[in-house]
Design an enzyme around this catalytic site. Structure first.
Site, PDB file in Angstrom:
ATOM      1  N   LYS A 176      20.646  14.972   5.253  1.00  0.00           N
ATOM      2  CA  LYS A 176      21.015  15.337   6.614  1.00  0.00           C
ATOM      3  C   LYS A 176      21.199  16.683   6.872  1.00  0.00           C
ATOM      4  O   LYS A 176      21.246  17.260   7.930  1.00  0.00           O
ATOM      5  CB  LYS A 176      22.295  14.364   7.155  1.00  0.00           C
ATOM      6  CG  LYS A 176      21.855  12.939   7.258  1.00  0.00           C
ATOM      7  CD  LYS A 176      23.160  12.223   7.662  1.00  0.00           C
ATOM      8  CE  LYS A 176      22.763  10.538   7.815  1.00  0.00           C
ATOM      9  NZ  LYS A 176      23.771   9.488   8.174  1.00  0.00           N
ATOM     10  N   GLU A 177      21.814  17.351   5.814  1.00  0.00           N
ATOM     11  CA  GLU A 177      22.086  18.705   5.581  1.00  0.00           C
ATOM     12  C   GLU A 177      21.303  19.346   4.542  1.00  0.00           C
ATOM     13  O   GLU A 177      21.229  18.716   3.579  1.00  0.00           O
ATOM     14  CB  GLU A 177      23.612  19.193   5.531  1.00  0.00           C
ATOM     15  CG  GLU A 177      24.171  19.775   6.998  1.00  0.00           C
ATOM     16  CD  GLU A 177      24.277  18.738   8.204  1.00  0.00           C
ATOM     17  OE1 GLU A 177      23.441  18.931   9.057  1.00  0.00           O
ATOM     18  OE2 GLU A 177      24.935  17.724   7.874  1.00  0.00           O
TER      19      GLU A 177
END
Length: 320
Positions: free
Chosen positions: A287-288
């Site tokens: 997600k990051e």
């Protein structure tokens, strides 16, 4: 490891200078200052799409104008919010106010007087019910239709602008500036109460929350790079985070994580909840990005947001 000594914190004449100085101190003051620099970099860097996650009930707490000016200055490109924030925002647009109260009060007495309490903020229950009915009537006017919360809120934004042109609200400003607003848990709010009233009266409107997930994922897929800013956590945070792990429309691999990430929260990671979850943990999900610039500041949003908004505006930074 010892090349960068902390700087003594001297008072500053402007907020942007203050946060710049704080970024060279320690603890959460440093994190707040560093978050200002990262948000400013997002604004100055070409082709970065900025998505804001808005949790809690920040509008009753008086944060409405800060949020409005973030949109007006083009410091955010899309918003994912709790339903509570948008409901209270619509209330303010329609002239329903929130009042400074006290958290040390007899709540049974407030109930008898028809006053709702949000910590130290008061509101009139009957006025809220009137806005719920306003939303119900509007929903009924849409007939048999199916749409995302983003589309519904865009139409509601047009409605409140038409009915009260001099009103001011985050939703109205987003509508004017084509900034999409998603509420992924729309039923979990007073907007949802209004929609339940419409539903029980025979309204055939369907809010398609899967369409919201697909629309926001497409918004992220179409961006060259994305930066995310979370005011709190909760559903808005996860809804934005998961755009990076929804299979892209072209069937390729996941798109690899947000390039920038900032969060202001009072939740801690060791309880296991998403609101306090670190961005380092989010890297494990994709997600990051591992190399993304990411900062979490453990601070009350009602302290952080006015300072950050004021600093960005005072600095004179302009969106490329």
């Amino acid at each position: 490891m010892l090349n960068n000594p902390t700087n003594p914190m001297h008072p500053a004449a402007s907020v942007d200078e203050l946060l710049d100085r704080m970024s060279r101190t320690g603890f959460q003051g440093r994190k707040l200052g560093e978050s200002y620099h990262i948000w400013k970099e997002m604004i100055e860097t070409p082709n970065v799409t900025i998505i804001l996650g808005l949790s809690g009930a920040m509008i009753p707490a008086g944060m409405q104008e800060c949020l409005i000016q973030l949109v007006e200055h083009r410091f955010v490109d899309a918003i994912v919010s709790t339903g509570a924030n948008i409901f209270h925002d619509v209330c303010e647009h329609l002239g329903v106010r929130h009042y400074r109260g006290d958290h040390l009060v007899n709540d049974a007495e407030l109930y008898q007087q028809g006053i709702d309490r949000i910590y130290d903020v008061f509101a009139v229950e009957k006025e809220f019910q009137n806005v719920e009915q306003y939303i119900a009537t509007f929903a009924q006017s849409l007939g048999s239709s199916r749409m995302s919360s983003r589309k519904f809120l865009s139409l509601l934004g047009e409605k409140i602008l038409a009915d009260r042109p001099k009103g001011r609200s985050l939703l109205a400003v987003c509508t004017k500036n084509n900034v999409p607003v998603h509420v992924p848990a729309l039923a979990d709010s007073a907007i949802g109460i209004g929609l339940v009233s419409a539903y029980r009266s025979g309204a055939e409107l369907v809010i398609d929350q899967i369409a919201d997930a697909s629309e926001l994922a497409a918004f992220v897929e179409d961006a060259e790079r994305t930066g995310v800013i979370y005011l709190g956590g909760g559903t808005p945070k996860n809804f934005i985070q998961q755009t990076e792990v929804i299979p892209p429309r072209n069937g390729q691999e996941y798109i690899g994580g947000h390039a920038y990430a900032i969060q202001y929260t009072t939740d801690a990671p060791h309880w296991g909840g998403l609101s306090g979850c670190t961005f380092e943990e989010a890297v494990s999900w994709g997600k990051e990005r591992p190399e993304s610039k990411k900062i979490q500041c453990f601070c009350d949003i009602t302290v952080a947001l006015p300072l950050i908004t004021s600093a960005l505006i005072t600095s004179g930074v302009v969106r490329n």
